[in-house]
Scaffold this active site. Structure first.
Site, PDB file in Angstrom:
ATOM      1  N   HIS A   2      -2.302  -5.381   1.621  1.00  0.00           N
ATOM      2  CA  HIS A   2      -3.603  -6.032   1.445  1.00  0.00           C
ATOM      3  C   HIS A   2      -3.364  -7.479   1.046  1.00  0.00           C
ATOM      4  CE1 HIS A   2      -7.636  -6.947  -0.178  1.00  0.00           C
ATOM      5  NE2 HIS A   2      -6.968  -7.580  -1.140  1.00  0.00           N
TER       6      HIS A   2
ATOM      7  N   GLU B 138      -9.967 -10.572  -7.423  1.00  0.00           N
ATOM      8  CA  GLU B 138      -9.009  -9.475  -7.250  1.00  0.00           C
ATOM      9  C   GLU B 138      -7.817  -9.601  -8.205  1.00  0.00           C
ATOM     10  OE1 GLU B 138     -10.079  -8.737  -2.511  1.00  0.00           O
ATOM     11  OE2 GLU B 138      -8.062  -9.416  -3.057  1.00  0.00           O
TER      12      GLU B 138
ATOM     13  N   LYS C 211       0.816  -1.219   0.000  1.00  0.00           N
ATOM     14  CA  LYS C 211       0.000   0.000   0.000  1.00  0.00           C
ATOM     15  C   LYS C 211       0.855   1.277   0.000  1.00  0.00           C
ATOM     16  CE  LYS C 211      -3.997  -2.148   2.318  1.00  0.00           C
ATOM     17  NZ  LYS C 211      -4.923  -2.024   3.486  1.00  0.00           N
TER      18      LYS C 211
ATOM     19  N   TYR D  12     -12.573  -1.753  -3.474  1.00  0.00           N
ATOM     20  CA  TYR D  12     -13.043  -1.864  -2.085  1.00  0.00           C
ATOM     21  C   TYR D  12     -14.560  -1.700  -1.981  1.00  0.00           C
ATOM     22  CZ  TYR D  12      -8.435  -2.119   0.163  1.00  0.00           C
ATOM     23  OH  TYR D  12      -7.201  -2.524   0.612  1.00  0.00           O
TER      24      TYR D  12
ATOM     25  N   ASN E 184      -1.814   0.286   6.893  1.00  0.00           N
ATOM     26  CA  ASN E 184      -1.337  -0.985   7.447  1.00  0.00           C
ATOM     27  C   ASN E 184      -0.502  -1.797   6.446  1.00  0.00           C
ATOM     28  OD1 ASN E 184      -3.409  -1.746   5.782  1.00  0.00           O
ATOM     29  ND2 ASN E 184      -4.653  -2.726   7.367  1.00  0.00           N
TER      30      ASN E 184
HETATM   31  P1  ADP Z   1      -8.179  -6.423   5.890  1.00  0.00           P
HETATM   32  O1  ADP Z   1      -7.325  -5.555   4.993  1.00  0.00           O
HETATM   33  O2  ADP Z   1      -7.398  -6.924   7.076  1.00  0.00           O
HETATM   34  O3  ADP Z   1      -8.885  -7.540   5.134  1.00  0.00           O
HETATM   35  P2  ADP Z   1     -10.720  -4.997   5.970  1.00  0.00           P
HETATM   36  O4  ADP Z   1     -11.077  -5.761   4.733  1.00  0.00           O
HETATM   37  O5  ADP Z   1     -11.662  -5.043   7.122  1.00  0.00           O
HETATM   38  O6  ADP Z   1      -9.279  -5.461   6.534  1.00  0.00           O
HETATM   39  O7  ADP Z   1     -10.492  -3.471   5.607  1.00  0.00           O
HETATM   40  C1  ADP Z   1      -9.890  -3.077   4.397  1.00  0.00           C
HETATM   41  C2  ADP Z   1      -8.910  -1.961   4.680  1.00  0.00           C
HETATM   42  O8  ADP Z   1      -9.631  -0.815   5.152  1.00  0.00           O
HETATM   43  C3  ADP Z   1      -7.897  -2.245   5.803  1.00  0.00           C
HETATM   44  O9  ADP Z   1      -6.785  -3.001   5.387  1.00  0.00           O
HETATM   45  C4  ADP Z   1      -7.517  -0.846   6.236  1.00  0.00           C
HETATM   46  O10 ADP Z   1      -6.586  -0.227   5.334  1.00  0.00           O
HETATM   47  C5  ADP Z   1      -8.860  -0.110   6.134  1.00  0.00           C
HETATM   48  N1  ADP Z   1      -9.608  -0.147   7.409  1.00  0.00           N
HETATM   49  C6  ADP Z   1     -10.213  -1.219   7.970  1.00  0.00           C
HETATM   50  N2  ADP Z   1     -10.819  -0.903   9.134  1.00  0.00           N
HETATM   51  C7  ADP Z   1     -10.582   0.434   9.298  1.00  0.00           C
HETATM   52  C8  ADP Z   1     -10.945   1.387  10.306  1.00  0.00           C
HETATM   53  N3  ADP Z   1     -11.668   1.027  11.382  1.00  0.00           N
HETATM   54  N4  ADP Z   1     -10.530   2.668  10.148  1.00  0.00           N
HETATM   55  C9  ADP Z   1      -9.810   3.046   9.052  1.00  0.00           C
HETATM   56  N5  ADP Z   1      -9.439   2.204   8.067  1.00  0.00           N
HETATM   57  C10 ADP Z   1      -9.814   0.912   8.181  1.00  0.00           C
HETATM   58 MG    MG Z   2     -10.331  -7.377   3.657  1.00  0.00          MG
END
Ligand code: ADP
Ligand code: MG
Length: 140
Positions: free
Chosen positions: A117, A128, A11, A51, A114
Site C-alpha cells: 500500500h 495514514e 501487505k 480502509y 498486491n
Molecule cells: P491502491 O492500493 O492502488 O490505492 P485502491 O485504493 O483502489 O488501490 O484499493 C485499495 C486496495 O483494495 C487495493 O490495494 C487492493 O488490495 C484492494 N482492491 C482494489 N480494487 C480491488 C478489486 N477490484 N477487487 C479486490 N480487491 C481490490
Molecule cells: Mg488507495
C-alpha cells in the site's frame, strides 16, 4: 526540492512470502528512506477504519479480511516527492497491469493480494502516518 513523507504497508501476501527485505531494497534503491517501521497484525476494526473510504465497495469485506489475515509491515518513507514517487515504484493496483519492474508487477499475485500500500496524496499520507505512528516513533 519537495521532501515528503508517505505511508507504506507491506501487505500479508508479501510478509507470507518472506520478501520484506526485497521490497525494502527496492524502496531504498529508488532513493526513499525508511524512517519508521514496525511489523504488526491489524485487528479487523483497525483495517476497517484504515480502509473506511472503500466501505461501499464490493471488495471491502474481503479487503478487510485479507489485511487482517497475517502480519503487515507499516513504514514511513521519506524523500523527494515521496508520495508520487512511491506510487510509481509500486505500480498499478492490479499487478497484471503494473509497469515492468514495479513492486506490484514483481511481487503481487492479484488485484487484492498486491504486496504493498502507498498513500495517494500528501493529505492522506499525514492521516495514514498518524494512524500508525506517534511522532516520537519517527526519526527523520
Ligand atoms: P491502491 O492500493 O492502488 O490505492 P485502491 O485504493 O483502489 O488501490 O484499493 C485499495 C486496495 O483494495 C487495493 O490495494 C487492493 O488490495 C484492494 N482492491 C482494489 N480494487 C480491488 C478489486 N477490484 N477487487 C479486490 N480487491 C481490490
Ligand atoms: Mg488507495
Amino acid at each position: 526540492m519537495d521532501i515528503q513523507r508517505t505511508l507504506s504497508i507491506i501487505k500479508p501476501d508479501a510478509t507470507a512470502k518472506n520478501i520484506t527485505g526485497a521490497i525494502n531494497a527496492d524502496i531504498e534503491a529508488h532513493g526513499l528512506r525508511i524512517i519508521a517501521q514496525k511489523r504488526i497484525i491489524l485487528a479487523k476494526n483497525q483495517a476497517e477504519r484504515f480502509y473506511g473510504v472503500h466501505s461501499d465497495k464490493p471488495f471491502f469485506q474481503s479487503l478487510v479480511n485479507y489485511m487482517s489475515s497475517g502480519p503487515v509491515v507499516v513504514q514511513v518513507l521519506e524523500g523527494e516527492n515521496a508520495v508520487g514517487n512511491y506510487r510509481d515504484i509500486m505500480g498499478a493496483t492490479d499487478p497484471a497491469k503494473a509497469e515492468l519492474n514495479t513492486i506490484r508487477q514483481k511481487f503481487g499475485s492479484s488485484i487484492e493480494n498486491n504486496a504493498v500500500h502507498g498513500s495517494d496524496s500528501t493529505e492522506n499520507a499525514n492521516r495514514e502516518i498518524s494512524f500508525f505512528f506517534a511522532s516520537t516513533e519517527i526519526t527523520g
